[in-house]
Motif scaffolding. Structure first.
Motif, PDB file in Angstrom:
ATOM      1  N   GLU A  38       0.782  -1.253  -0.070  1.00  0.00           N
ATOM      2  CA  GLU A  38      -0.110   0.102  -0.019  1.00  0.00           C
ATOM      3  C   GLU A  38       0.822   1.345   0.176  1.00  0.00           C
ATOM      4  N   VAL A  39       1.850   1.300   0.610  1.00  0.00           N
ATOM      5  CA  VAL A  39       2.674   2.497   1.031  1.00  0.00           C
ATOM      6  C   VAL A  39       3.364   2.907  -0.247  1.00  0.00           C
ATOM      7  N   GLU A  40       3.982   2.165  -0.849  1.00  0.00           N
ATOM      8  CA  GLU A  40       5.096   2.471  -1.934  1.00  0.00           C
ATOM      9  C   GLU A  40       4.869   1.878  -3.172  1.00  0.00           C
ATOM     10  N   GLN A  41       3.927   1.064  -3.305  1.00  0.00           N
ATOM     11  CA  GLN A  41       3.711   0.473  -4.884  1.00  0.00           C
ATOM     12  C   GLN A  41       2.095   0.724  -5.342  1.00  0.00           C
ATOM     13  N   ILE A  42       1.032   0.385  -4.600  1.00  0.00           N
ATOM     14  CA  ILE A  42      -0.115   0.387  -5.025  1.00  0.00           C
ATOM     15  C   ILE A  42      -0.727   1.507  -5.955  1.00  0.00           C
ATOM     16  N   LEU A 146       1.483   9.826 -15.022  1.00  0.00           N
ATOM     17  CA  LEU A 146       2.366   8.795 -15.271  1.00  0.00           C
ATOM     18  C   LEU A 146       3.820   8.894 -15.048  1.00  0.00           C
ATOM     19  N   ASN A 147       4.163  10.112 -15.242  1.00  0.00           N
ATOM     20  CA  ASN A 147       5.875  10.335 -15.047  1.00  0.00           C
ATOM     21  C   ASN A 147       5.831  10.664 -13.545  1.00  0.00           C
ATOM     22  N   GLY A 155       6.973   0.719 -10.591  1.00  0.00           N
ATOM     23  CA  GLY A 155       8.345   0.184 -10.599  1.00  0.00           C
ATOM     24  C   GLY A 155       9.125   0.022  -9.394  1.00  0.00           C
ATOM     25  N   SER A 156       8.675   0.608  -8.257  1.00  0.00           N
ATOM     26  CA  SER A 156       9.438   0.901  -6.995  1.00  0.00           C
ATOM     27  C   SER A 156      10.090  -0.530  -6.325  1.00  0.00           C
ATOM     28  N   VAL A 157       9.369  -1.470  -6.568  1.00  0.00           N
ATOM     29  CA  VAL A 157       9.662  -2.637  -5.866  1.00  0.00           C
ATOM     30  C   VAL A 157      10.761  -3.424  -6.700  1.00  0.00           C
ATOM     31  N   ASN A 163      12.382  -2.464 -13.525  1.00  0.00           N
ATOM     32  CA  ASN A 163      11.253  -1.656 -13.396  1.00  0.00           C
ATOM     33  C   ASN A 163      10.753  -0.934 -14.510  1.00  0.00           C
ATOM     34  N   HIS A 164      11.629  -0.393 -15.148  1.00  0.00           N
ATOM     35  CA  HIS A 164      11.536   0.271 -16.708  1.00  0.00           C
ATOM     36  C   HIS A 164      10.734  -0.760 -17.460  1.00  0.00           C
ATOM     37  N   TYR A 165      11.057  -1.868 -17.777  1.00  0.00           N
ATOM     38  CA  TYR A 165      10.369  -2.814 -18.630  1.00  0.00           C
ATOM     39  C   TYR A 165       9.165  -3.148 -18.029  1.00  0.00           C
ATOM     40  N   LEU A 166       8.916  -3.453 -16.717  1.00  0.00           N
ATOM     41  CA  LEU A 166       7.564  -3.683 -16.338  1.00  0.00           C
ATOM     42  C   LEU A 166       6.594  -2.419 -16.343  1.00  0.00           C
TER      43      LEU A 166
END
Length: 281
Positions: A38-42, A146-147, A155-157, A163-166
């Motif tokens: 929740e904190v860093e990704q969602i 987006l940016n 892509g933080s995790v 991360n760039h590819y995903l």
């Protein structure tokens, strides 16, 4: 007589028997709900869907544990979050989870007549078609969000360059989906206009009732809560979406009512338990 006519009753009967047997199986408790961190990704749309499922499970008075996973999206049977683990079964996305739990004999809309159920499903479809697509558009099509938000969180995790590819892969998937549904070529103003129309329809249906269909909540209330609460509490560079939703006080009132009546009691209970344990120690 056509062989199809002879086969069909057997197929329908076998389906009916399967549903009945499934309903008789004991509930594996607690249910495990998988979602991103929740904190860093969602992101906005995933957070809304996860919260809607949490609200629905709480309304059904089912115990569940939240299991955050950085790769929850890739663990999901459909590639979408959230998904739940019920015994040996994995069920993903709001509608499928509601159906599975109904098949187990727990329903929030049993008290509705046929016409009301049809009406409710139409509004569920409206929310899924408008709010979900609008949230996807804002996160993956609007360049500012987006940016400055989406790429960083999604892509933080993951390490570079994964991360760039995903991020690129996810953006391509979302654009493909929105293109098929006719949303990708909309302007941001058109997206906001669709959200306004959806809010008007929901607000008129809610009127002055406690919930959408009387004094008891059902899956529509859970779904609307998930999206409304997430939209008004998620900081974005452009807060126009939150501003639009806040312009419909009946929806905000419903959201606050569900938060205080369904989520806060459990939070208060957990706080009392923690304070008791600290006192004993």
């Amino acid at each position: 007589m056509s062989p199809i006519v002879l086969i069909m009753p057997h197929i329908l009967l076998s389906d009916s028997i399967a549903v009945e047997l499934e309903a008789q199986e004991p509930w594996p408790q607690p249910i495990t709900l998988y979602q991103p961190y929740e904190v860093e990704q969602i992101l906005l749309p995933d957070n809304a869907n996860c919260l809607a499922v949490q609200a629905f499970l709480k309304m059904c008075q089912l115990e569940f544990e939240i299991e955050p996973r950085k790769n929850a999206e890739f663990m999901s049977p459909s590639g979408c979050v959230p998904f739940i683990k019920c015994g040996t079964k994995l069920i993903s996305e709001f509608d499928s989870i509601v159906t599975h739990i109904e098949n187990k004999g727990i329903s929030l809309s049993n008290n509705l007549d046929h016409d009301a159920k049809v009406d409710m499903r139409a509004y569920v479809s409206l929310v899924n078609n408008v709010f979900v697509n609008a949230e996807l558009y804002i996160c993956w099509v609007d360049e500012i969000v987006l940016n400055s938000v989406t790429k960083l969180r999604h892509g933080s995790v993951y390490p570079w360059p994964l991360n760039h590819y995903l991020n690129w892969q996810k953006k391509r998937e979302v654009i493909k989906k929105l293109s098929i549904l006719g949303w990708y070529n909309k302007s941001l103003d058109e997206v906001f206009d669709d959200v306004k129309k959806c809010c008007i329809a929901l607000s008129e249906r809610l009127a002055d009732e406690e919930f959408f269909f009387g004094k008891e909540p059902n899956e529509l209330d859970a779904l609307v809560f998930g999206h409304i609460f997430t939209i008004i509490t998620t900081p974005l560079p452009n807060n126009e979406l939150a501003r639009i939703v806040k312009g419909y006080p009946k929806l905000i009132k419903l959201c606050k009512h569900i938060e205080t009546s369904i989520f806060l009691p459990q939070a208060i209970q957990n706080q009392i338990i923690n304070e008791t344990l600290e006192f004993k120690n």
